[in-house]
Design an enzyme around this catalytic site. Structure first.
Site, mmCIF file in Angstrom:
data_model
loop_
_atom_site.group_PDB
_atom_site.id
_atom_site.type_symbol
_atom_site.label_atom_id
_atom_site.label_comp_id
_atom_site.label_asym_id
_atom_site.label_seq_id
_atom_site.Cartn_x
_atom_site.Cartn_y
_atom_site.Cartn_z
ATOM 1 N N HIS A 308 0.841 -1.181 0.000
ATOM 2 C CA HIS A 308 0.000 0.000 0.000
ATOM 3 C C HIS A 308 0.879 1.234 0.000
ATOM 4 O O HIS A 308 1.972 1.227 0.560
ATOM 5 C CB HIS A 308 -0.921 0.004 1.228
ATOM 6 C CG HIS A 308 -2.048 0.994 1.133
ATOM 7 N ND1 HIS A 308 -1.897 2.322 1.472
ATOM 8 C CD2 HIS A 308 -3.347 0.851 0.737
ATOM 9 C CE1 HIS A 308 -3.044 2.952 1.279
ATOM 10 N NE2 HIS A 308 -3.935 2.081 0.841
ATOM 11 N N ASP A 366 -8.001 -4.317 -0.677
ATOM 12 C CA ASP A 366 -8.501 -4.795 -1.966
ATOM 13 C C ASP A 366 -8.365 -6.301 -2.130
ATOM 14 O O ASP A 366 -9.036 -6.892 -2.975
ATOM 15 C CB ASP A 366 -7.748 -4.105 -3.106
ATOM 16 C CG ASP A 366 -7.898 -2.605 -3.068
ATOM 17 O OD1 ASP A 366 -9.041 -2.140 -3.025
ATOM 18 O OD2 ASP A 366 -6.867 -1.898 -3.059
#
Length: 433
Positions: A308, A366
């Site tokens: 991320h 996700d």
């Protein structure tokens, strides 16, 4: 503003320049460079704004190194366990958790304003039948200013609040209608007796010819996903909403711009890419080959759903979604879903691989969200639309915060020009071929 300063020593200047330091309640300090150009004749250069704080905010705090996400100071884990999406929406908008009476009034107000203007429904017929729902969503949300222009004075706090409530209330209806248009089914009107996420599921999957009952687990799972996606500090889409809003644009245009930014595959479209990657892998036996490709600098393949921009630890939202994913698949899907088994095995292998551990490439939000949406019957093309519905709360919270800040100004990034120096125009007949 604190009393701290950072001293800049520039050989081009006769004396050092002191720049003030801005301190937050928690998190890194920031060097105030507002006066940098005026005092030094130089800009700060920061592609992607990786080290630049564009504003102060009281809404969300992220500690990427420790894997912490706070909404108005409350840990996301506590909210996901004990709260609801509309309570989180109230918290993000107003800064405090509501009393029971206030929450019930807020929920009633949102749930009783979910209908959209009947004339707005005709707008959908102008979109091609197979248009992507995000394209439709962006266009319809942007058009709301033509239907609800009675409260678009951005300088009026009450107008801002009314518009924020309308956006939160109507985006599920707009999203469901976008889906129905894409599959050629009649639109389903919202029901005031259903909850926020239950209403969305009903509008998406009910048909006029038979009854539809919302599954409580599906509604709860969607509610948790929406809480986790409600806000995430100054991400690309939120920064876009603030940038557009800084010019005084109406709130519907601002949120439409946020939807456009969210649609990018590097932002809101990432969970679609995770599912595509898992389907491409097909089987756990392919994991070693794909991990080897991910490590190969000459191979363009990327391991989607890992790592991320902010988190350098385990994404706290991923831990929550992982548990929800188990619950949903056990009841609503196949608990032995090959994609879920593949995802679990991929996570296990990657987290035991020194390459990923050393680089702190942990699963992010996700990685599992797409699998949950899939189990709920939500098609891939609607994944980012679901994200947009949830993130609308964060967008309008930041928009309201920005406009209430007396120090806010129109966004105007600067640049380092690298083009041609001044040159004189050459008439066409004198130019060489």
């Amino acid at each position: 503003m604190s009393e701290k300063h950072v001293t800049l020593h520039d050989p081009d200047l006769p004396e050092p320049v002191e720049l003030p330091v801005v301190e937050g309640s928690i998190g890194p300090e920031a060097v105030d460079v507002v006066s940098l150009y005026r005092r030094t004749g130089k800009f700060a250069y920061d592609p992607g704004f990786l080290s630049t704080a564009s504003c102060t905010s009281r809404i969300t705090f992220i500690d990427g190194d420790e894997g912490i996400l706070l909404y108005r100071g409350y840990p996301i884990e506590q909210l996901a366990e004990q709260s609801s999406f509309l309570e989180v929406a109230y918290l993000l908008l107003y800064g405090e958790l509501p009393s029971r009476e206030v929450l019930e009034a807020f929920e009633e107000m949102i749930l009783h304003h979910t209908m959209i203007n009947e004339n707005l429904k005709r707008f959908y017929s102008g979109f091609y039948h197979n248009a992507h729902p995000m394209a439709v969503m962006m266009g319809v949300v942007g058009s709301l200013s033509a239907f609800y222009h009675d409260a678009t004075d951005v300088n009026d706090p009450r107008h801002r609040e009314i518009s924020a409530h309308r956006l939160i209330a109507k985006t599920p209806t707009i999203a469901a209608s976008s889906y129905k248009h894409s599959i050629g089914e009649p639109f389903i009107y919202p029901r005031n007796d259903l909850g926020y996420c239950g209403n969305l599921l009903h509008m998406m999957f009910a048909v006029p010819c038979e009854a539809y009952e919302v599954d409580p687990l599906a509604e709860k799972a969607l509610d948790i996903l929406f809480m986790l996606h409600a806000d995430h500090e100054q991400n690309a889409s939120t920064a876009t909403v603030r940038q557009v809003g800084s010019s005084g644009a109406n709130p519907f245009a601002c949120v439409a711009a946020g939807i456009a930014s969210l649609w990018g595959p590097a932002h809101g479209g990432a969970n679609e890419k995770v599912l595509d990657m898992l389907e491409e892998m097909g089987d756990v036996s392919a994991i070693p080959r794909y991990l080897a490709r991910a490590k190969d600098r000459d191979d363009p393949f990327r391991l989607m759903g890992f790592g991320h921009r902010v988190y350098k630890n385990y994404d706290p939202r991923a831990r929550i979604i992982r548990r929800v994913c188990h619950q949903v698949l056990e009841k609503l899907g196949d608990p032995h879903d090959p994609l879920f088994e593949l995802a679990m095995r991929l996570e296990e292998v990657a987290l035991s691989d020194d390459y990923f551990v050393e680089r702190k490439l942990y699963p992010n939000v996700d990685f599992y969200s797409g699998i949950i949406y899939r189990a709920l019957g939500i098609p891939v093309k609607m994944f980012t639309v679901m994200f947009a519905v949830a993130r609308t709360v964060g967008w309008v919270a930041h928009w309201m915060e920005m406009l209430s800040d007396p120090h806010h100004r129109i966004g105007r990034p600067r640049q380092v020009y690298t083009g041609a120096r001044r040159r004189d125009y050459v008439p066409l007949e004198r130019r060489e071929g």
